[in-house]
Design a protein around this motif. Structure first.
Motif, PDB file in Angstrom:
ATOM      1  N   ASN A 181      28.051  34.941  34.434  1.00 10.16           N
ATOM      2  CA  ASN A 181      27.716  35.318  33.130  1.00 10.16           C
ATOM      3  C   ASN A 181      29.001  34.970  32.028  1.00 10.16           C
ATOM      4  O   ASN A 181      28.945  35.516  31.036  1.00 10.16           O
ATOM      5  CB  ASN A 181      27.378  36.826  33.036  1.00 10.16           C
ATOM      6  CG  ASN A 181      26.106  36.867  33.607  1.00 10.16           C
ATOM      7  OD1 ASN A 181      24.931  36.698  32.983  1.00 10.16           O
ATOM      8  ND2 ASN A 181      26.036  37.597  34.953  1.00 10.16           N
ATOM      9  N   PHE A 182      29.551  33.805  32.468  1.00 10.30           N
ATOM     10  CA  PHE A 182      30.384  33.175  31.484  1.00 10.30           C
ATOM     11  C   PHE A 182      31.721  33.845  31.200  1.00 10.30           C
ATOM     12  O   PHE A 182      32.211  33.828  30.038  1.00 10.30           O
ATOM     13  CB  PHE A 182      29.653  33.070  30.089  1.00 10.30           C
ATOM     14  CG  PHE A 182      28.348  32.143  30.408  1.00 10.30           C
ATOM     15  CD1 PHE A 182      28.364  30.924  30.991  1.00 10.30           C
ATOM     16  CD2 PHE A 182      27.156  32.877  30.046  1.00 10.30           C
ATOM     17  CE1 PHE A 182      27.030  30.514  31.211  1.00 10.30           C
ATOM     18  CE2 PHE A 182      25.841  32.182  30.387  1.00 10.30           C
ATOM     19  CZ  PHE A 182      25.823  31.201  30.904  1.00 10.30           C
ATOM     20  N   PHE A 183      32.104  34.749  31.982  1.00  8.53           N
ATOM     21  CA  PHE A 183      33.617  35.434  31.966  1.00  8.53           C
ATOM     22  C   PHE A 183      34.535  34.026  32.334  1.00  8.53           C
ATOM     23  O   PHE A 183      34.307  33.457  33.367  1.00  8.53           O
ATOM     24  CB  PHE A 183      33.652  36.690  32.661  1.00  8.53           C
ATOM     25  CG  PHE A 183      33.232  37.799  32.135  1.00  8.53           C
ATOM     26  CD1 PHE A 183      34.084  38.722  31.501  1.00  8.53           C
ATOM     27  CD2 PHE A 183      31.624  38.159  31.847  1.00  8.53           C
ATOM     28  CE1 PHE A 183      33.702  39.978  31.223  1.00  8.53           C
ATOM     29  CE2 PHE A 183      31.345  39.193  31.293  1.00  8.53           C
ATOM     30  CZ  PHE A 183      32.247  40.157  30.883  1.00  8.53           C
ATOM     31  N   LEU A 184      35.519  34.064  31.894  1.00  7.39           N
ATOM     32  CA  LEU A 184      36.736  33.296  32.194  1.00  7.39           C
ATOM     33  C   LEU A 184      37.901  33.931  33.029  1.00  7.39           C
ATOM     34  O   LEU A 184      38.202  35.188  32.789  1.00  7.39           O
ATOM     35  CB  LEU A 184      37.374  32.768  31.065  1.00  7.39           C
ATOM     36  CG  LEU A 184      36.596  32.080  29.928  1.00  7.39           C
ATOM     37  CD1 LEU A 184      37.417  31.523  28.476  1.00  7.39           C
ATOM     38  CD2 LEU A 184      35.931  30.589  30.592  1.00  7.39           C
ATOM     39  N   LYS A 185      38.272  33.179  34.037  1.00  3.64           N
ATOM     40  CA  LYS A 185      38.945  33.831  34.936  1.00  3.64           C
ATOM     41  C   LYS A 185      40.733  33.464  34.553  1.00  3.64           C
ATOM     42  O   LYS A 185      40.998  32.204  34.346  1.00  3.64           O
ATOM     43  CB  LYS A 185      38.554  33.465  36.491  1.00  3.64           C
ATOM     44  CG  LYS A 185      39.625  34.030  37.688  1.00  3.64           C
ATOM     45  CD  LYS A 185      38.906  33.932  38.846  1.00  3.64           C
ATOM     46  CE  LYS A 185      38.901  32.427  39.162  1.00  3.64           C
ATOM     47  NZ  LYS A 185      38.284  32.269  40.557  1.00  3.64           N
ATOM     48  N   THR A 186      41.523  34.207  34.660  1.00  8.47           N
ATOM     49  CA  THR A 186      43.013  34.214  34.511  1.00  8.47           C
ATOM     50  C   THR A 186      43.699  34.789  35.837  1.00  8.47           C
ATOM     51  O   THR A 186      43.284  35.727  36.261  1.00  8.47           O
ATOM     52  CB  THR A 186      43.757  34.457  33.221  1.00  8.47           C
ATOM     53  OG1 THR A 186      44.932  33.799  33.262  1.00  8.47           O
ATOM     54  CG2 THR A 186      43.379  35.998  32.844  1.00  8.47           C
ATOM     55  N   ARG A 187      44.825  34.091  36.326  1.00  6.74           N
ATOM     56  CA  ARG A 187      45.616  34.681  37.283  1.00  6.74           C
ATOM     57  C   ARG A 187      46.911  34.729  37.010  1.00  6.74           C
ATOM     58  O   ARG A 187      47.610  33.703  36.797  1.00  6.74           O
ATOM     59  CB  ARG A 187      45.028  33.798  38.457  1.00  6.74           C
ATOM     60  CG  ARG A 187      45.836  34.449  39.986  1.00  6.74           C
ATOM     61  CD  ARG A 187      45.256  33.589  40.974  1.00  6.74           C
ATOM     62  NE  ARG A 187      45.730  34.195  42.359  1.00  6.74           N
ATOM     63  CZ  ARG A 187      45.622  35.255  43.175  1.00  6.74           C
ATOM     64  NH1 ARG A 187      44.385  35.925  42.770  1.00  6.74           N
ATOM     65  NH2 ARG A 187      46.105  35.425  44.227  1.00  6.74           N
ATOM     66  N   THR A 188      47.710  35.987  37.280  1.00  2.00           N
ATOM     67  CA  THR A 188      48.861  36.261  37.177  1.00  2.00           C
ATOM     68  C   THR A 188      50.147  35.719  38.452  1.00  2.00           C
ATOM     69  O   THR A 188      49.334  35.646  39.465  1.00  2.00           O
ATOM     70  CB  THR A 188      49.444  37.421  36.728  1.00  2.00           C
ATOM     71  OG1 THR A 188      49.104  38.252  37.841  1.00  2.00           O
ATOM     72  CG2 THR A 188      48.775  37.964  35.344  1.00  2.00           C
ATOM     73  N   ARG A 189      51.254  35.458  38.255  1.00  4.24           N
ATOM     74  CA  ARG A 189      52.134  35.049  39.489  1.00  4.24           C
ATOM     75  C   ARG A 189      52.462  36.195  40.034  1.00  4.24           C
ATOM     76  O   ARG A 189      53.024  36.420  41.348  1.00  4.24           O
ATOM     77  CB  ARG A 189      53.280  34.227  38.822  1.00  4.24           C
ATOM     78  CG  ARG A 189      52.984  33.028  38.448  1.00  4.24           C
ATOM     79  CD  ARG A 189      54.328  32.155  38.169  1.00  4.24           C
ATOM     80  NE  ARG A 189      54.931  32.922  37.129  1.00  4.24           N
ATOM     81  CZ  ARG A 189      55.334  32.668  35.829  1.00  4.24           C
ATOM     82  NH1 ARG A 189      54.535  31.811  35.398  1.00  4.24           N
ATOM     83  NH2 ARG A 189      56.266  33.519  35.267  1.00  4.24           N
ATOM     84  N   TRP A 190      52.176  37.536  39.467  1.00 12.71           N
ATOM     85  CA  TRP A 190      52.348  38.810  40.181  1.00 12.71           C
ATOM     86  C   TRP A 190      51.213  39.791  40.350  1.00 12.71           C
ATOM     87  O   TRP A 190      50.340  39.266  39.654  1.00 12.71           O
ATOM     88  CB  TRP A 190      53.556  39.518  39.334  1.00 12.71           C
ATOM     89  CG  TRP A 190      53.103  40.035  38.130  1.00 12.71           C
ATOM     90  CD1 TRP A 190      52.779  41.501  37.902  1.00 12.71           C
ATOM     91  CD2 TRP A 190      52.702  39.546  36.898  1.00 12.71           C
ATOM     92  NE1 TRP A 190      52.582  41.584  36.669  1.00 12.71           N
ATOM     93  CE2 TRP A 190      52.443  40.639  36.019  1.00 12.71           C
ATOM     94  CE3 TRP A 190      53.059  38.394  36.292  1.00 12.71           C
ATOM     95  CZ2 TRP A 190      52.137  40.278  34.646  1.00 12.71           C
ATOM     96  CZ3 TRP A 190      52.561  38.111  35.074  1.00 12.71           C
ATOM     97  CH2 TRP A 190      52.272  38.942  34.325  1.00 12.71           C
TER      98      TRP A 190
END
Length: 380
Positions: free
Chosen positions: A340-349
């Motif tokens: 449903n078109f959410f964008l994913k972001t990922r942190t280094r911690w």
């Protein structure tokens, strides 16, 4: 003797002038001044007092096992604080009172003493379970050095941007911090295709059938929420206990902002619920966001998950928020957000860390965790 005292942490003189000790009620004014002066709080002093009263004095799980906070004092002035919010935690077959870290703040010039403040929280062996949110990579490393374990799955956040140019404008105005140090910075780290999709992605929800469900807004959590928790809790070896007592305190009684709750029923039977909290910030950016702090259903009930997500997004549209934020609580929810078109972001911690003092020699397996944005202090 309280577990806090059993852990050996009493008033401690750290230098000729700096003292580490348990919080007492007379400290509240100094703690509020510290928070407003160091954390860039969006709340006024009166609002912070209301939140403090809710966290501690109105908290049904506070039992005196641990003080509300641990403070640093220098010459009568509060120069450091770390709060300890009582929460009900399910660990396997056990139900215990855990503590969530909150309002960690240290005045300029006292950062070295702040390390002792952090270690005091994490090394409190008399408390069965500790959890905290980590604002950046450095803070995460410090917490790990004191025995905290990372919840790796919490590194992924999901965003749905409703007003991309407002968000990008707010990011351009942000001056403090190094890139990659906070969730706000990590929005910059989305791939180019992701940034393009801020403008081009459809804002609606994937069409789904109703599944015989009725979704309605509720103002409090009744007995049917206890029944849902009792039925679902065996699927999750580790979770904050989402019974009516906790949910009413955590959401219905939260004193500030706007909290909206939507429940899905199939006939008279509760299938699940979602909670949306609306505020004027995204960590340290002044934009209007909606946090989907809960999306809780019976495992495998995809129809309920989709209808509740739809209700949350309609709520976000009604509130005219700039961005919607969610945590991928389960693999099924992650798939639903992506569809449903959410964008994913990922942190280094890992923003969520924990310590299990019931069996400190073994890590709590991440498999089967249920954790949400509402479990930490990010949206308190």
């Amino acid at each position: 003797m309280s577990a806090y005292k059993q852990s050996g942490t009493r008033e401690t003189k750290l230098s000729d002038e700096v003292i580490l000790r348990p919080f007492c009620d007379d400290d509240l004014g100094g703690v509020i001044d510290l928070i407003t002066g160091t954390l860039n709080s969006i709340y006024s002093a009166d609002e912070l007092r209301k939140i403090w009263n809710w966290k501690f004095n109105e908290n049904p799980f506070s039992s005196g096992q641990a003080p509300h906070a641990i403070v640093l004092e220098h010459d009568g002035r509060i120069v450091g604080n770390t709060g300890q919010v009582a929460i009900p935690v399910k660990l396997g077959e056990k139900f215990v009172t855990g503590y969530a870290n909150s309002d960690f703040a240290v005045a300029e010039g006292y950062r070295t003493y702040g390390l002792r403040l952090a270690s005091t929280f994490w090394r409190n062996a008399g408390v069965p379970f500790l959890i905290a949110t980590s604002a950046n990579e450095t803070a995460c490393a410090v917490d790990r050095a004191f025995g905290a374990r990372e919840l790796i799955s919490s590194r992924t956040r999901w965003f749905k941007v409703r007003h991309p140019f407002r968000v990008l404008g707010a990011l351009n105005m942000r001056k403090n911090g190094a890139v990659g140090e906070s969730f706000a910075d990590n929005l910059w780290m989305l791939p180019v295709s992701g940034l393009k999709s801020l403008v081009s992605t459809p804002l609606g929800l994937k069409k789904v059938s109703g599944g015989g469900l009725e979704v309605r807004e509720v103002s409090e959590f009744g007995d049917e929420f206890d029944e849902l928790w009792e039925e679902v809790s065996p699927y999750y070896p580790v979770a904050v206990a989402r019974n009516s007592q906790y949910l009413n305190w955590r959401y219905a009684q939260y004193p500030l902002g706007k909290t909206r709750v939507f429940a899905a029923y199939r006939g008279s039977r509760l299938q699940g619920f979602t909670v949306v909290q609306v505020s004027w910030r995204l960590v340290d950016i002044a934009i209007k966001q909606a946090c989907i702090t809960e999306l809780f259903t019976r495992p495998g009930d995809g129809a309920a998950q989709q209808q509740l997500l739809k209700a949350a997004l309609v709520c976000a549209k009604t509130e005219d928020v700039d961005i919607v934020q969610a945590l991928g609580f389960t693999s099924g929810v992650c798939k639903l957000l992506e569809e449903n078109f959410f964008l994913k972001t990922r942190t280094r911690w890992s923003p969520y860390l924990y310590k299990n003092n019931i069996d400190a020699s073994h890590s709590v397996s991440e498999e089967g965790w249920f954790i949400s944005l509402g479990d930490g202090d990010a949206v308190f």
